[in-house]
Design a protein around this motif. Structure first.
Motif, mmCIF file in Angstrom:
data_model
loop_
_atom_site.group_PDB
_atom_site.id
_atom_site.type_symbol
_atom_site.label_atom_id
_atom_site.label_comp_id
_atom_site.label_asym_id
_atom_site.label_seq_id
_atom_site.Cartn_x
_atom_site.Cartn_y
_atom_site.Cartn_z
ATOM 1 N N ALA A 1 7.572 5.067 6.015
ATOM 2 C CA ALA A 1 6.478 4.112 6.185
ATOM 3 C C ALA A 1 5.158 4.678 5.670
ATOM 4 O O ALA A 1 4.361 3.971 5.049
ATOM 5 C CB ALA A 1 6.353 3.737 7.665
ATOM 6 N N ALA A 2 4.922 5.969 5.928
ATOM 7 C CA ALA A 2 3.683 6.598 5.474
ATOM 8 C C ALA A 2 3.606 6.637 3.947
ATOM 9 O O ALA A 2 2.533 6.435 3.364
ATOM 10 C CB ALA A 2 3.569 8.001 6.051
ATOM 11 N N LYS A 3 4.720 6.884 3.296
ATOM 12 C CA LYS A 3 4.738 6.911 1.833
ATOM 13 C C LYS A 3 4.523 5.516 1.257
ATOM 14 O O LYS A 3 3.891 5.345 0.215
ATOM 15 C CB LYS A 3 6.071 7.479 1.343
ATOM 16 N N GLU A 4 5.026 4.512 1.948
ATOM 17 C CA GLU A 4 4.922 3.129 1.462
ATOM 18 C C GLU A 4 3.530 2.541 1.682
ATOM 19 O O GLU A 4 2.984 1.857 0.808
ATOM 20 C CB GLU A 4 5.965 2.257 2.159
ATOM 21 N N PHE A 5 2.949 2.808 2.849
ATOM 22 C CA PHE A 5 1.701 2.138 3.220
ATOM 23 C C PHE A 5 0.508 3.090 3.406
ATOM 24 O O PHE A 5 -0.613 2.634 3.596
ATOM 25 C CB PHE A 5 1.899 1.335 4.509
ATOM 26 N N GLY A 6 0.767 4.385 3.371
ATOM 27 C CA GLY A 6 -0.289 5.373 3.574
ATOM 28 C C GLY A 6 -0.337 5.861 5.006
ATOM 29 O O GLY A 6 -0.168 5.075 5.945
ATOM 30 N N SER A 7 -0.576 7.138 5.192
ATOM 31 C CA SER A 7 -0.616 7.718 6.537
ATOM 32 C C SER A 7 -1.694 7.078 7.406
ATOM 33 O O SER A 7 -1.530 6.947 8.622
ATOM 34 C CB SER A 7 -0.864 9.226 6.455
ATOM 35 N N GLN A 8 -2.806 6.671 6.781
ATOM 36 C CA GLN A 8 -3.904 6.085 7.547
ATOM 37 C C GLN A 8 -3.504 4.788 8.236
ATOM 38 O O GLN A 8 -4.160 4.340 9.173
ATOM 39 C CB GLN A 8 -5.115 5.827 6.637
ATOM 40 N N CYS A 9 -2.399 4.223 7.797
ATOM 41 C CA CYS A 9 -1.917 2.953 8.339
ATOM 42 C C CYS A 9 -0.961 3.141 9.519
ATOM 43 O O CYS A 9 -0.717 2.207 10.281
ATOM 44 C CB CYS A 9 -1.218 2.165 7.225
ATOM 45 N N ILE A 10 -0.433 4.349 9.689
ATOM 46 C CA ILE A 10 0.655 4.575 10.642
ATOM 47 C C ILE A 10 0.170 5.326 11.880
ATOM 48 O O ILE A 10 -0.222 6.492 11.824
ATOM 49 C CB ILE A 10 1.806 5.361 9.984
#
Length: 264
Positions: free
Chosen positions: A127-136
């Motif tokens: 999920a972090a790779k797909e949407f960015g760590s700031q999102c998770i």
């Protein structure tokens, strides 16, 4: 220096906002958008909005409230996003990247993961790779057992064998951008935060920690900022029963010297 954040947390259960106590008792507070609009107007930094519904029933069947009855959580988030001026972290029933994408499309700014992070930590990295760590944001519910803290699984209503400190380090390594740390034992009791576990987790990881669970006085926020390295404080119940609650909380914190944003 980055400002410390004050974040109300709202719980949705089958279409209604609810107050939680001990993760097993819930009191109905009203429709899912009214409180959000007030909190936004009072100057909240962010909002955490969690769906804790067991089933898929969201229709509150109250046309007399002049509120449109909704059939899904996504519809409710879309309604909520239209009445706010603050970032929203949305959690509950997320099982896939598609679930995350759907929530982001209807207005969520961040995604909060809980059960799937426990069952499949690799999903955090995906999920972090797909949407960015700031999102998770990873929601960790901590429960004491024999003087140790273990991760509690809300879905199964039971503790796991995962040590909270070890799990916190794991989710950071997997790419999580933040940790939402909640105390199951303090939930809804009003005795203040579990400062012990907050100190340990905020020292263990390098990503922001949002503390939650047990607030009933503005001073509890101040204690967390003074005595731990927490980056943000969150609470639910205290914001529902006081007019201009977010504004008053920020005013108090500024008067005490906390590094928070000036209340509007």
């Amino acid at each position: 220096m980055e400002k410390n954040r004050l974040i109300p947390g709202l719980l949705l259960k089958n279409g209604w906002l609810v107050q939680s106590k001990g993760f097993n008792r819930y009191q109905n507070l009203g429709n899912p958008t009214t409180a959000v609009k007030r909190i936004s107007e009072w100057g909240s930094d962010e909002l955490i909005y969690l769906d804790i519904s067991k089933g898929n029933e969201y229709d509150i069947r109250r046309n007399d409230q002049n509120y449109p009855n909704r059939q899904s959580f996504l519809e409710i988030i879309e309604d909520v996003s239209k009445v706010t001026f603050m970032p929203i972290a949305v959690g509950g029933k997320i099982k896939s990247l598609e679930d995350i994408e759907k929530r982001l499309k209807v207005g969520a700014d961040k995604i909060t993961l809980n059960t799937i992070a426990i069952n499949d930590p690799d999903f955090i990295s995906i999920a972090a790779k797909e949407f960015g760590s700031q999102c998770i944001v990873i929601s960790i519910d901590a429960k004491i057992n024999d003087d140790n803290y273990f991760v509690y699984n809300h879905k199964t209503s039971s503790s796991t064998n995962l040590n909270v400190l070890e799990f916190s380090e794991l989710v950071e390594n997997m790419g999580a951008g933040e940790i939402l740390l909640n105390s199951v034992d303090r939930d809804g009791l009003g005795g203040g935060y579990d400062l012990g576990i907050i100190k340990k987790v905020s020292k263990k990881v390098n990503i922001p920690v949002i503390s939650c669970g047990g607030v009933s006085e503005w001073s509890h926020f101040q204690e967390a900022f003074e005595q731990t390295k927490t980056d943000a404080v969150a609470a639910a119940n205290i914001f529902h029963y006081r007019d201009q609650s977010v504004y008053l909380a920020k005013k108090y914190l500024m008067e005490q010297g906390s590094n928070v944003r000036k209340p509007d």
